[in-house]
Design an enzyme around this catalytic site. Structure first.
Site, PDB file in Angstrom:
ATOM      1  N   ARG A 126     -20.650 -23.544 -49.392  1.00 48.96           N
ATOM      2  CA  ARG A 126     -19.596 -23.948 -50.329  1.00 48.96           C
ATOM      3  C   ARG A 126     -18.650 -24.977 -49.726  1.00 48.96           C
ATOM      4  O   ARG A 126     -17.891 -25.620 -50.450  1.00 48.96           O
ATOM      5  CB  ARG A 126     -18.822 -22.722 -50.814  1.00 48.96           C
ATOM      6  CG  ARG A 126     -17.977 -22.052 -49.753  1.00 48.96           C
ATOM      7  CD  ARG A 126     -17.456 -20.700 -50.225  1.00 48.96           C
ATOM      8  NE  ARG A 126     -16.689 -20.824 -51.439  1.00 48.96           N
ATOM      9  CZ  ARG A 126     -15.397 -21.157 -51.484  1.00 48.96           C
ATOM     10  NH1 ARG A 126     -14.759 -21.420 -50.351  1.00 48.96           N
ATOM     11  NH2 ARG A 126     -14.750 -21.230 -52.623  1.00 48.96           N
ATOM     12  N   PRO A 130     -23.988  -6.849 -35.221  1.00 43.35           N
ATOM     13  CA  PRO A 130     -22.652  -6.249 -35.131  1.00 43.35           C
ATOM     14  C   PRO A 130     -22.041  -6.393 -33.742  1.00 43.35           C
ATOM     15  O   PRO A 130     -20.845  -6.162 -33.561  1.00 43.35           O
ATOM     16  CB  PRO A 130     -22.896  -4.770 -35.484  1.00 43.35           C
ATOM     17  CG  PRO A 130     -24.348  -4.547 -35.234  1.00 43.35           C
ATOM     18  CD  PRO A 130     -25.024  -5.845 -35.520  1.00 43.35           C
ATOM     19  N   ASP A 188      -8.296 -21.613 -50.366  1.00 47.04           N
ATOM     20  CA  ASP A 188      -8.889 -20.304 -50.131  1.00 47.04           C
ATOM     21  C   ASP A 188      -8.076 -19.486 -49.144  1.00 47.04           C
ATOM     22  O   ASP A 188      -7.374 -20.033 -48.286  1.00 47.04           O
ATOM     23  CB  ASP A 188     -10.310 -20.447 -49.565  1.00 47.04           C
ATOM     24  CG  ASP A 188     -11.309 -20.892 -50.605  1.00 47.04           C
ATOM     25  OD1 ASP A 188     -11.031 -20.708 -51.803  1.00 47.04           O
ATOM     26  OD2 ASP A 188     -12.357 -21.414 -50.214  1.00 47.04           O
ATOM     27  N   GLU A 203     -34.282  -1.385 -34.896  1.00 46.90           N
ATOM     28  CA  GLU A 203     -33.237  -1.162 -33.896  1.00 46.90           C
ATOM     29  C   GLU A 203     -32.720  -2.471 -33.302  1.00 46.90           C
ATOM     30  O   GLU A 203     -31.836  -2.460 -32.439  1.00 46.90           O
ATOM     31  CB  GLU A 203     -33.752  -0.265 -32.770  1.00 46.90           C
ATOM     32  CG  GLU A 203     -34.010   1.164 -33.191  1.00 46.90           C
ATOM     33  CD  GLU A 203     -32.759   1.857 -33.694  1.00 46.90           C
ATOM     34  OE1 GLU A 203     -31.731   1.818 -32.999  1.00 46.90           O
ATOM     35  OE2 GLU A 203     -32.805   2.441 -34.806  1.00 46.90           O
TER      36      GLU A 203
END
Length: 259
Positions: free
Chosen positions: A154, A89, A169, A116
């Protein structure tokens, strides 16, 4: 293209990469997904891959040596140079533009953290890039790895039955995708398909789709429009969409007739 994944849950990664478009890409030999379990590179009876964090605090931190050995095995598994990505993150947000760049590489490796996180020294010396799929925290990097594999897989040439699908897309041209419709032409409860899509006029259909993409982006992701320079046609279509949307809103509120 080859994607190697360092993960404590190789079965999950392999199963998620075996279905749908990515599974078909593997069957067609367009994509190869391999997994490496850090536990296979440990030397103690418990196959330990984590330790207590220095300085105290909750949770455990993944050890350097099992991950370092796993990444060494990744590098030795194929001759092409490999770009190592840690899914975190704290990484740079993954975008369609970055997906396209990754899809053009011959090889990437995805490092999935757990607990962690990973000892910072390994990240500093063994990882080329950190990527985030969003501003939230998961239990581990495997779900993020599955997303990267799907997004990158893809785009391999021949993975999609129709190559135009990728070009249309959302985000492929910096805009959200336009609405799509299929049978029936007229639904008893929810009305019909926009007439322009039934007209056979390809120029008019392309114009309608671009207008809807611009309008949908303006409504749902206006931040994307600030990053895009609109040509004269796009500006005119967006203005047209705004006027139509305003009339629809007024009609829905009972302030005037819908036109």
């Amino acid at each position: 293209m080859r994607i190697d994944v360092v993960t404590l849950f190789p079965d999950f990664v392999q199963q998620s990469a075996a279905v749908g478009v990515v599974g078909r890409a593997q069957q067609r030999k367009l994509l190869q997904v391999e997994t490496f379990n850090p536990r296979d590179f440990t030397h103690d009876v418990h196959r330990t891959v984590d330790g207590r964090p220095f300085g105290g605090g909750p949770g455990m931190v993944m050890l350097i040596e099992p991950l370092r050995a796993a990444l060494a095995a990744v590098r030795e598994a194929a001759p092409e140079p490999v770009h190592v990505i840690y899914l975190s993150p704290q990484g740079t947000r993954l975008t369609q533009g970055r997906v396209k760049a990754l899809a053009a590489m011959p090889r990437i490796a995805l490092l999935c953290g757990r607990y962690e996180g990973v000892d910072e020294r390994l990240l500093a010396h063994e990882v080329d890039e950190e990527l985030s799929i969003g501003d939230y925290v998961l239990s581990g990097g495997e779900l993020a790895a599955a997303i990267v594999i799907d997004a990158v897989g893809r785009l391999q040439e021949g993975a999609l039955n129709d190559a135009l699908s990728a070009q249309q897309d959302s985000f492929s041209d910096g805009l959200l995708d336009c609405p799509h419709y299929t049978r029936p032409v007229q639904h008893d409860a929810w009305g019909g398909v926009p007439e322009v899509l039934l007209s056979g006029d390809h120029a008019a259909i392309a114009r309608w789709r671009l207008k809807q993409s611009l309008g949908r982006t303006w409504l749902r992701r206006p931040d994307l429009l600030t990053q895009r320079v609109l040509d004269a046609q796009s500006r005119a279509l967006l203005d047209e969409f705004r006027r139509e949307y305003s009339r629809q809103q007024q009609a829905a509120a009972g302030d005037g007739p819908q036109q």
